[in-house]
Design a protein around this motif. Structure first.
Motif, PDB file in Angstrom:
ATOM      1  N   LEU A 128      28.362  -3.755  15.393  1.00  0.00           N
ATOM      2  CA  LEU A 128      28.471  -5.213  15.566  1.00  0.00           C
ATOM      3  C   LEU A 128      28.540  -5.554  17.056  1.00  0.00           C
ATOM      4  O   LEU A 128      27.805  -6.415  17.544  1.00  0.00           O
ATOM      5  CB  LEU A 128      29.717  -5.732  14.854  1.00  0.00           C
ATOM      6  N   VAL A 129      29.404  -4.850  17.775  1.00  0.00           N
ATOM      7  CA  VAL A 129      29.568  -5.138  19.205  1.00  0.00           C
ATOM      8  C   VAL A 129      28.252  -4.893  19.944  1.00  0.00           C
ATOM      9  O   VAL A 129      27.818  -5.720  20.752  1.00  0.00           O
ATOM     10  CB  VAL A 129      30.710  -4.282  19.797  1.00  0.00           C
TER      11      VAL A 129
ATOM     12  N   VAL B  62      25.850  -7.598  19.145  1.00  0.00           N
ATOM     13  CA  VAL B  62      26.235  -8.851  19.812  1.00  0.00           C
ATOM     14  C   VAL B  62      25.830  -8.800  21.285  1.00  0.00           C
ATOM     15  O   VAL B  62      25.343  -9.786  21.832  1.00  0.00           O
ATOM     16  CB  VAL B  62      27.753  -9.114  19.643  1.00  0.00           C
TER      17      VAL B  62
ATOM     18  N   PHE C  65      22.273  -9.527  21.388  1.00  0.00           N
ATOM     19  CA  PHE C  65      22.075 -10.943  21.078  1.00  0.00           C
ATOM     20  C   PHE C  65      22.381 -11.811  22.303  1.00  0.00           C
ATOM     21  O   PHE C  65      21.587 -12.680  22.678  1.00  0.00           O
ATOM     22  CB  PHE C  65      22.986 -11.330  19.907  1.00  0.00           C
ATOM     23  N   LEU C  66      23.522 -11.538  22.935  1.00  0.00           N
ATOM     24  CA  LEU C  66      23.915 -12.348  24.097  1.00  0.00           C
ATOM     25  C   LEU C  66      22.919 -12.178  25.240  1.00  0.00           C
ATOM     26  O   LEU C  66      22.503 -13.160  25.863  1.00  0.00           O
ATOM     27  CB  LEU C  66      25.328 -11.958  24.558  1.00  0.00           C
TER      28      LEU C  66
ATOM     29  N   VAL D 226      19.740 -14.994  14.485  1.00  0.00           N
ATOM     30  CA  VAL D 226      20.906 -14.197  14.124  1.00  0.00           C
ATOM     31  C   VAL D 226      20.516 -12.966  13.311  1.00  0.00           C
ATOM     32  O   VAL D 226      21.126 -11.910  13.444  1.00  0.00           O
ATOM     33  CB  VAL D 226      21.934 -15.060  13.352  1.00  0.00           C
TER      34      VAL D 226
ATOM     35  N   PRO E 226      19.721  -9.511  15.483  1.00  0.00           N
ATOM     36  CA  PRO E 226      20.830  -8.594  15.797  1.00  0.00           C
ATOM     37  C   PRO E 226      21.577  -8.117  14.561  1.00  0.00           C
ATOM     38  O   PRO E 226      22.101  -7.009  14.551  1.00  0.00           O
ATOM     39  CB  PRO E 226      21.747  -9.425  16.704  1.00  0.00           C
TER      40      PRO E 226
ATOM     41  N   MET F 118      22.527  -4.301  13.670  1.00  0.00           N
ATOM     42  CA  MET F 118      23.868  -3.841  13.316  1.00  0.00           C
ATOM     43  C   MET F 118      23.825  -3.022  12.031  1.00  0.00           C
ATOM     44  O   MET F 118      24.325  -1.899  11.984  1.00  0.00           O
ATOM     45  CB  MET F 118      24.778  -5.060  13.134  1.00  0.00           C
TER      46      MET F 118
ATOM     47  N   SER G 259      16.020  -3.862  20.867  1.00  0.00           N
ATOM     48  CA  SER G 259      16.714  -4.685  21.866  1.00  0.00           C
ATOM     49  C   SER G 259      15.712  -5.151  22.923  1.00  0.00           C
ATOM     50  O   SER G 259      15.668  -6.329  23.272  1.00  0.00           O
ATOM     51  CB  SER G 259      17.836  -3.881  22.532  1.00  0.00           C
TER      52      SER G 259
ATOM     53  N   THR H 145      34.089  -3.000  22.717  1.00  0.00           N
ATOM     54  CA  THR H 145      33.686  -3.946  23.758  1.00  0.00           C
ATOM     55  C   THR H 145      34.176  -3.470  25.116  1.00  0.00           C
ATOM     56  O   THR H 145      33.410  -3.399  26.084  1.00  0.00           O
ATOM     57  CB  THR H 145      34.269  -5.343  23.463  1.00  0.00           C
TER      58      THR H 145
END
Lengths: 389, 164
Positions: free
Chosen positions: A264-265, A268, A271-272, A309, A312, A316, A375, B15
């Protein structure tokens, strides 16, 4: 400068894990109380079961596999014949709305002990979700907070920031990556333009591959360079954790890249980066897709927004599912031996495991490659060239 | 269900560790490595280009050499030819000159002979004339002697007579 920095950082990372007092292995002399206490629980357990030895328990493959692929607060290494567990305790860091931040060794709450009001959860709890439905939630593997009477406190589950098995292996992989690439950077500075030797000769083709076959074709010659650090880091991070997850000995074998939080991280991050590097063309494509009639906009805009959405999200799920599935298959094949309770099953089982390990080795590289490739693709797609409109 | 529920702790640690990794590698490792690889690629490209260039230059040089060699050979041939021509000409000239000289000599010799011959002839003629004159004189004298004697006699006689 970087050499000193590296040493300090690595020792910090490794040392941090052992900062919490009493992190020696169980089963040693100074931990008699713990052993005795555990022995008691085993005795109770036996009494309840009402028959022979603990080792005669029915083998539960599902439980065994799930235990191995999920995270854990202690690092279970082996169970001795007499029922003693050999585990490496890990730091528990927990925040409760009720009593604040706590840090202690997982040894303190092993075998059903309660420490500072915290204990390992078991059984299930009924929770009323947002829709008003009552759902059963398993508390297994979660740390719960209890009051003096052993009842769960009202504040709900505490926030668990523990240094778990997965965190431990992930930190180890970070330390290895830092060690490898910082020393690599140093050797590159030293060797100038001579041919790559040793580690550099092994890793350089991969770096060049990511640059020339992933970044440049997908992002574009003029824009790719600032995304290289991310792509390289994410590739080697996933690859190393995939590979370390395949090694079945301490301190490896944790299912880091098969943990949904990790993927997930990473997703994300992609995605960011994709959204923050996007240009006008990207948003135009979302809100006013070229060649689509305006009256379709009420359908197209939500579809495009969901599309932002799902990309990504797919990243994941893909990484999580592939790595977890690999671990499950290998563990299932090993479980066969214990399900059939026969040494003869071991031969085909081990052969199959060996075969699967080779496939997983391929998958480890493949998934790292795919994550990096996609990515780069998403980043490139968010920066369309202007010539087509 | 737990398997697909991301835990807050894991999200936090991932993170954190990934950001640390990204930051440190992005600052100290990747730029150095990528720059070094790029620099080496550049240097290899340059080296290859230089090698190609050197090859080309070599080829040009070789061609030049051949040309120069050919020119030199041609020049040598030309020189040889010229020298030969010159030699031939010299020989021819010399021969001609010699022949001319010889001819002249012969001519002058002939002229001299002619002259000598003419002189000799003249001489002979003169001698013959004088001889013939002499002969004639002698003859005449002889003849005249007779007449002279007579005349003298006459004259003497006259003279003697007159004197008396």
């Amino acid at each position: 400068m970087s050499e000193r920095f590296l040493t300090v950082l690595t020792s910090f990372l490794i040392g941090f894990i052992f900062l919490v007092p009493g992190t020696q292995l169980y089963g040693q002399d100074e931990h008699h109380e713990t052993d005795d206490a555990y022995q008691e629980t085993v005795d109770v357990h036996q009494a309840e079961n009402g028959h022979g030895e603990a080792a005669e328990e029915e083998f539960n493959a599902t439980e065994y596999i799930l235990e191995h692929i999920s995270d854990s607060h202690e690092w279970h290494i082996l169970t001795k014949k007499d029922g003693h567990h050999v585990s490496v305790p890990l730091p528990v860091i927990i925040y409760s709305k009720h009593s604040g931040l706590h840090a202690f060794s997982s040894k303190e709450i092993a075998h059903g002990h309660t420490h500072k009001g915290f204990q390992m959860g078991h059984g299930t709890i009924e929770i009323v979700n947002k829709k008003g439905e009552t759902v059963e939630k398993s508390l297994k593997g979660k740390i719960i907070e209890v009051d003096e009477h052993g009842e769960m406190v009202e504040a709900g589950l505490p926030l668990d920031f523990s240094f778990t098995k997965n965190v431990f292996m992930m930190m180890l992989s970070v330390a290895i990556l830092l060690l490898v690439f910082l020393s690599l950077a140093r050797s590159y500075k030293k060797m100038g333009t001579s041919e790559p030797r040793g580690l550099a000769g092994f890793i350089e083709p991969v770096i060049v591959f990511i640059e020339e076959d992933i970044a440049i074709p997908n992002i574009g010659e003029d824009k790719y360079y600032r995304f290289m650090p991310y792509l390289l880091t994410v590739f080697f991070f996933i690859l190393l954790n995939n590979l370390m997850g395949l090694i079945p000995f301490f301190p490896f074998g944790a299912n880091v890249t098969g943990n949904i939080a990790v993927t997930l991280v990473l997703a994300v991050f992609t995605f960011l980066i994709t959204q923050f590097s996007s240009n006008k063309g990207h948003w135009q494509h979302v809100f006013n897709t070229p060649g689509v009639p305006v009256w379709l906009a009420p359908i197209m805009i939500p579809v495009e927004l969901i599309g932002l959405v799902t990309k990504p999200f797919a990243l994941m799920i893909r990484l999580f599912a592939n790595i977890t599935a690999g671990h499950i298959i290998i563990l299932s094949l090993i479980s066969m031996i214990f399900i059939f309770k026969s040494v003869f099953v071991a031969v085909p089982s081990i052969l199959m495991v060996l075969f699967m390990d080779f496939i997983e080795l391929l998958v480890a590289f493949l998934q790292a490659y795919i994550f990096t490739l996609l990515s780069a693709l998403f980043i490139g797609m968010a920066m369309p060239e202007h010539h087509h409109d | 269900m737990d398997l697909v529920t991301p835990g807050i702790g894991m999200i936090f640690w991932t993170t954190l560790s990934f950001l640390i990794l990204l930051f440190i590698l992005g600052k100290f490792a990747w730029p150095a490595i990528l720059t070094a690889i790029r620099a080496r690629n550049e240097s290899i490209r340059h080296a290859l280009e230089a090698a190609d260039k050197a090859k080309e230059e070599m080829a040009i040089l070789q061609a030049d050499n051949k040309k120069i060699l050919a020119e030199a050979r041609a020049e040598r041939d030309a020189l040889m030819k010229e020298a030969k021509e010159m030699k031939d000409k010299l020989i021819a000239d010399a021969k001609e000159k010699a022949a001319e000289e010889a001819r002249k000599l012969v001519q002058s010799a002939r002229e001299a002979i002619q002259r000598e011959k003419a002189a000799a002839l003249n001489d002979m003629k003169e001698q013959m004339v004088s001889i013939s004159v002499d002969i004639a004189e002698k003859i005449l004298r002889i003849k005249l002697e007779e007449s002279k004697a007579q005349k003298e006699l006459v004259d003497k006689l006259i003279n003697e007579a007159d004197l008396n």
